[in-house]
Scaffold this active site. Structure first.
Site, mmCIF file in Angstrom:
data_model
loop_
_atom_site.group_PDB
_atom_site.id
_atom_site.type_symbol
_atom_site.label_atom_id
_atom_site.label_comp_id
_atom_site.label_asym_id
_atom_site.label_seq_id
_atom_site.Cartn_x
_atom_site.Cartn_y
_atom_site.Cartn_z
ATOM 1 N N CYS A 72 0.825 -1.207 0.000
ATOM 2 C CA CYS A 72 0.000 0.000 0.000
ATOM 3 C C CYS A 72 0.861 1.259 0.000
ATOM 4 O O CYS A 72 1.940 1.276 0.593
ATOM 5 C CB CYS A 72 -0.877 0.044 1.239
ATOM 6 S SG CYS A 72 -1.978 -1.355 1.373
ATOM 7 N N ARG A 83 5.484 -0.117 -6.232
ATOM 8 C CA ARG A 83 5.515 -0.923 -5.013
ATOM 9 C C ARG A 83 4.564 -2.107 -5.094
ATOM 10 O O ARG A 83 4.652 -3.019 -4.276
ATOM 11 C CB ARG A 83 5.127 -0.052 -3.812
ATOM 12 C CG ARG A 83 6.120 1.052 -3.541
ATOM 13 C CD ARG A 83 5.518 2.122 -2.675
ATOM 14 N NE ARG A 83 5.265 1.647 -1.339
ATOM 15 C CZ ARG A 83 5.920 2.043 -0.253
ATOM 16 N NH1 ARG A 83 6.882 2.916 -0.379
ATOM 17 N NH2 ARG A 83 5.630 1.576 0.922
ATOM 18 N N TRP A 95 -2.715 -2.823 -1.588
ATOM 19 C CA TRP A 95 -2.285 -4.216 -1.798
ATOM 20 C C TRP A 95 -3.048 -5.008 -0.751
ATOM 21 O O TRP A 95 -2.811 -4.859 0.443
ATOM 22 C CB TRP A 95 -0.766 -4.316 -1.597
ATOM 23 C CG TRP A 95 -0.187 -5.639 -1.913
ATOM 24 C CD1 TRP A 95 0.238 -6.086 -3.149
ATOM 25 C CD2 TRP A 95 0.103 -6.699 -0.992
ATOM 26 N NE1 TRP A 95 0.744 -7.354 -3.041
ATOM 27 C CE2 TRP A 95 0.672 -7.750 -1.730
ATOM 28 C CE3 TRP A 95 -0.080 -6.871 0.380
ATOM 29 C CZ2 TRP A 95 1.075 -8.955 -1.143
ATOM 30 C CZ3 TRP A 95 0.314 -8.058 0.961
ATOM 31 C CH2 TRP A 95 0.882 -9.085 0.205
ATOM 32 N N ASN A 107 -1.926 2.245 5.643
ATOM 33 C CA ASN A 107 -0.931 1.216 5.293
ATOM 34 C C ASN A 107 -0.774 0.340 6.504
ATOM 35 O O ASN A 107 -0.639 0.885 7.599
ATOM 36 C CB ASN A 107 0.450 1.864 5.169
ATOM 37 C CG ASN A 107 0.875 2.093 3.774
ATOM 38 O OD1 ASN A 107 0.105 1.929 2.863
ATOM 39 N ND2 ASN A 107 2.131 2.488 3.632
ATOM 40 N N GLY A 108 -0.684 -0.967 6.356
ATOM 41 C CA GLY A 108 -0.391 -1.821 7.504
ATOM 42 C C GLY A 108 -1.580 -2.668 7.896
ATOM 43 O O GLY A 108 -2.499 -2.891 7.091
ATOM 44 N N GLU A 135 19.134 -17.461 -5.109
ATOM 45 C CA GLU A 135 18.653 -16.203 -5.697
ATOM 46 C C GLU A 135 18.114 -16.441 -7.119
ATOM 47 O O GLU A 135 17.075 -15.886 -7.499
ATOM 48 C CB GLU A 135 19.793 -15.168 -5.701
ATOM 49 C CG GLU A 135 19.554 -13.896 -6.484
ATOM 50 C CD GLU A 135 18.335 -13.078 -6.029
ATOM 51 O OE1 GLU A 135 17.703 -13.446 -5.036
ATOM 52 O OE2 GLU A 135 18.008 -12.109 -6.722
ATOM 53 N N LYS A 163 14.296 -15.601 -8.250
ATOM 54 C CA LYS A 163 13.968 -14.738 -9.395
ATOM 55 C C LYS A 163 13.002 -15.459 -10.323
ATOM 56 O O LYS A 163 12.018 -14.896 -10.774
ATOM 57 C CB LYS A 163 15.223 -14.402 -10.206
ATOM 58 C CG LYS A 163 16.148 -13.324 -9.768
ATOM 59 C CD LYS A 163 15.653 -11.926 -9.723
ATOM 60 C CE LYS A 163 14.923 -11.653 -8.438
ATOM 61 N NZ LYS A 163 15.689 -11.089 -7.364
ATOM 62 N N GLU A 165 9.394 -15.888 -8.805
ATOM 63 C CA GLU A 165 8.569 -14.706 -8.565
ATOM 64 C C GLU A 165 8.047 -14.051 -9.840
ATOM 65 O O GLU A 165 6.961 -13.493 -9.831
ATOM 66 C CB GLU A 165 9.256 -13.689 -7.642
ATOM 67 C CG GLU A 165 10.370 -12.864 -8.235
ATOM 68 C CD GLU A 165 10.906 -11.806 -7.242
ATOM 69 O OE1 GLU A 165 12.095 -11.499 -7.326
ATOM 70 O OE2 GLU A 165 10.135 -11.290 -6.420
ATOM 71 N N HIS A 202 19.742 -35.472 -0.529
ATOM 72 C CA HIS A 202 19.089 -35.692 0.763
ATOM 73 C C HIS A 202 17.582 -35.468 0.668
ATOM 74 O O HIS A 202 16.926 -35.278 1.685
ATOM 75 C CB HIS A 202 19.715 -34.774 1.829
ATOM 76 C CG HIS A 202 21.168 -35.072 2.046
ATOM 77 N ND1 HIS A 202 21.615 -36.228 2.647
ATOM 78 C CD2 HIS A 202 22.277 -34.391 1.685
ATOM 79 C CE1 HIS A 202 22.934 -36.227 2.672
ATOM 80 N NE2 HIS A 202 23.370 -35.118 2.083
ATOM 81 N N LYS A 243 6.782 -4.459 -4.089
ATOM 82 C CA LYS A 243 8.191 -4.091 -4.021
ATOM 83 C C LYS A 243 8.624 -3.847 -2.584
ATOM 84 O O LYS A 243 9.721 -4.226 -2.178
ATOM 85 C CB LYS A 243 8.416 -2.816 -4.859
ATOM 86 C CG LYS A 243 9.851 -2.339 -4.903
ATOM 87 C CD LYS A 243 10.692 -3.287 -5.727
ATOM 88 C CE LYS A 243 12.147 -2.881 -5.802
ATOM 89 N NZ LYS A 243 12.970 -4.013 -6.300
HETATM 90 O O1 M6R Z 1 13.377 -4.152 0.427
HETATM 91 P P1 M6R Z 1 14.004 -5.425 0.900
HETATM 92 O O2 M6R Z 1 15.335 -5.671 0.337
HETATM 93 O O3 M6R Z 1 13.990 -5.534 2.396
HETATM 94 O O4 M6R Z 1 13.026 -6.557 0.363
HETATM 95 C C1 M6R Z 1 13.191 -7.891 0.730
HETATM 96 C C2 M6R Z 1 12.399 -8.800 -0.155
HETATM 97 O O5 M6R Z 1 11.032 -8.505 -0.048
HETATM 98 C C3 M6R Z 1 12.818 -8.684 -1.621
HETATM 99 O O6 M6R Z 1 14.169 -8.958 -1.783
HETATM 100 C C4 M6R Z 1 12.014 -9.656 -2.495
HETATM 101 O O7 M6R Z 1 12.346 -10.961 -2.187
HETATM 102 C C5 M6R Z 1 12.286 -9.326 -3.964
HETATM 103 N N1 M6R Z 1 11.057 -9.185 -4.671
HETATM 104 C C6 M6R Z 1 13.118 -10.341 -4.649
HETATM 105 O O8 M6R Z 1 13.312 -10.068 -5.989
#
Ligand code: M6R
Length: 589
Positions: free
Chosen positions: A2, A27, A74, A100-101, A466, A470, A473, A489, A584
């Site tokens: 949000c 965001r 959001w 927000n929140g 990582e 990527k 997501e 394992h 974001k």
């Molecule tokens: O703003 P931040 O680095 O704290 O965010 C952490 C994660 O939410 C962020 O890295 C998320 O996993 C990304 N979308 C990954 O690409």
């Protein structure tokens, strides 16, 4: 997640609010709306969908009034519907609220208010509008009513409200949510992210937990008891560039190509600060990294570097779990929080608890003046500029650059470290160029697979994780990244004919063992994609990387994996910049 904006002046508010919301779009959101006040009337327009659509369908730009609030939502409580979009109003349509929140005790408050108030949404936010209504009816000002609301609600929030009874005035508060105020003469702004009004002013003050801030001809901060508090205005030194794709189809690709510059900018740090932080890390009895998502994978690389270059062992605990370990966190603990946004609620929660226990907090942040930066004893900025794509790319590289800088400094080799990272950086442009077409073709081959696995050893294990993050997501393909040795394992049971396995195996001391693990998957029919400086008979496809020193491989291996995720998303018809369900800046727990 949000986003909030608010504006009051003697000019129309709607255009400023909409510009502000546009800046917060990146965001992630599912609905949008604004409310303005004019001639004793509240004008409100909101709906599900992209800001531009909502704006056109509800003629938001035509909402008259010089004071207003806006929101991009959001969804957390209540589905993605027009009724649940913000702003939320009281029964009489006199008060409008954006939030927000999460308000934890909203069900109990809703039950209390239900008989007297008409609720139109399923959100937790709406109770704030009705509570304000109750207190304003008792004769309180909007400010006093907000103060009373704050005593009733529990949770994390940034809230802004307007009332037709007090035109020209905005009242806002926060607890564990971002909120910043800006001023430019008689134009007053409030937002959950300074980017929302950066094109108008850089003169900002941060709202602290428990503050009630009133914006009208003045900006006045008071605390929970109504006593004035001083919140200094300062100029934030952030050049505002209109986010544009500059010819790229998506921000994500633009940001991947900006990586070399991002690394170079991250290396431009105050050497005394770096030295001081490195010394403190070396001296600390216990060092713990805390972060989420991609930032946590950067921390895993950092853990390896600190150990390998400076013989300093550290732990890495994900943000959402850190506060459960608070029994072991005390004044002898040094916490290093890594976050692009600096507003990740899970990280904030752990850092807060650690601070309460006496720990020292260092942080590595991109967003200037963000909550985590302000909670830290020392903070290093990534300096990579705004990152618009939800998938972190260039910010990850900046985080790695700073971790190299710290690790080399801990080993008393700062200048050598800077030079070496710069040298590797020069080869990254080549990685993007050499691999673009090849990786796009590979993405075409694997786009219909349901699962994909990433394996590596040593420092590149974090890169496997990582790469998998990527891919999942933005392409929505199930993906897992793990240390190559861990495969047998359990996960090996999932490998079948044609399952893509990305094997990150640079020619360092992990090469043979990683290749042996790749062979185990190959024997079960896996489609092996090798990431290495040399091709190998084991690979069905090969992604070429530049040879470098073992510790620098993460810088060159991660870029093709970002590209693989990008091209997979595009091949599957997804928007890589705005993946479904994700935001974001993750400002809720
Ligand atoms: O703003 P931040 O680095 O704290 O965010 C952490 C994660 O939410 C962020 O890295 C998320 O996993 C990304 N979308 C990954 O690409």
């Amino acid at each position: 997640m949000c986003g909030i904006v608010g504006f009051t002046s003697d000019e129309p508010a709607a255009p400023v609010l909409l510009r502000g919301l546009k800046c917060l779009e990146y965001r992630g959101y599912d609905s949008a709306g604004i409310a303005t006040i004019c001639n004793g009337q509240l004008n409100c327009g909101k709906d599900v969908g992209k800001l531009d659509e909502v704006c056109t369908n509800h003629n938001l730009i035509g909402l008259v009034g010089n004071t207003g609030i806006g929101h991009v939502r959001w969804a957390t409580h209540g589905g993605v519907t027009m009724e649940n979009a913000h702003p939320h109003c009281d029964c009489k349509q006199e008060i409008a609220v954006v939030h927000n929140g999460i308000i934890d005790n909203y069900e109990e408050l809703r039950a209390e208010l239900r008989s007297e108030h008409c609720f139109k949404s399923q959100t937790d936010t709406e109770i704030v509008a009705h509570l304000l209504e109750e207190y304003v009816e008792e004769g309180l000002s909007l400010e006093a009513a907000m103060r009373k609301v704050v005593r009733r609600i529990r949770g994390t929030y940034s809230i802004a409200a307007i009332s037709v009874r007090e035109p020209g005035r905005l009242v806002a508060t926060r607890k564990d949510g971002p909120l910043v105020v800006g001023r430019d003469g008689n134009r007053k702004f409030i937002a959950s992210d300074a980017l929302a009004f950066m094109e108008h002013t850089h003169d900002v003050a941060y709202v602290e937990d428990g503050d009630i801030v009133v914006l009208d001809e003045d900006i006045v901060f008071t605390n929970e008891d109504g006593a004035a508090v001083d919140r200094a205005f300062k100029t934030i030194d952030w050049r505002w560039d209109e986010p544009t794709k500059q010819g790229y189809d998506y921000y994500m690709m633009k940001e991947i190509t900006e990586t070399p510059d991002a690394i170079r900018c991250a290396l431009e740090q105050d050497k005394d600060l770096i030295l001081d932080m490195a010394m403190n890390i070396l001296r600390a009895k216990q060092v713990v990294f805390t972060a989420c998502g991609t930032s946590r994978y950067a921390a895993l690389v950092g853990r390896y570097l600190f150990s390998r270059l400076a013989g300093k062992f550290c732990d890495v605990i994900m943000g959402s779990e850190f506060h459960y370990f608070s029994d072991s966190v005390d004044k002898n603990t040094l916490v290093i929080a890594i976050s692009q946004s600096g507003e990740t609620a899970d990280v904030i929660q752990g850092v807060k608890k650690a601070r309460e226990n006496g720990a020292t907090i260092f942080s590595m942040i991109n967003m200037i003046g963000s909550s985590i930066a302000r909670m830290s004893d020392r903070s290093i900025y990534l300096n990579c500029g705004p990152e618009i794509g939800v998938a972190a790319t260039k910010s990850f590289m900046s985080q790695l650059a700073i971790l190299y800088l710290l690790a080399f400094t801990m080993a008393n080799r700062m200048d050598e470290g800077i030079q070496k990272v710069r040298d590797v950086c020069d080869t990254i442009e080549g990685v993007i160029e050499t691999n673009g077409l090849r990786v796009e073709r590979i993405a075409g081959l694997t786009k219909h697979n349901n699962s994909c696995y990433y394996i590596a050893r040593g420092i590149n294990f974090a890169i496997a994780a990582e790469g998998a993050l990527k891919l999942k997501e933005i392409s929505y393909i199930h993906a897992e990244g793990m240390p190559a040795g861990e495969l047998k394992h359990g996960t090996l049971a999932l490998i079948e004919k044609g399952t893509p396995v990305v094997v990150i195996c640079p020619k360092d001391y992990t090469f043979e063992e990683t290749l042996a693990n790749a062979a185990e998957t190959k024997a079960r029919g896996a489609f092996v994609i090798g990431v290495s400086e040399e091709n190998h008979a084991m690979f069905d496809e090969w992604i070429e990387i530049h040879a470098t020193e073992e510790i620098f491989y993460p810088l060159v291996t991660v870029v093709p994996l970002q590209l693989l995720a990008y091209y997979s998303a595009v091949a599957r018809g997804n928007d890589p910049d705005r993946p479904r369900n994700l935001a974001k800046s993750v400002t809720v727990k």
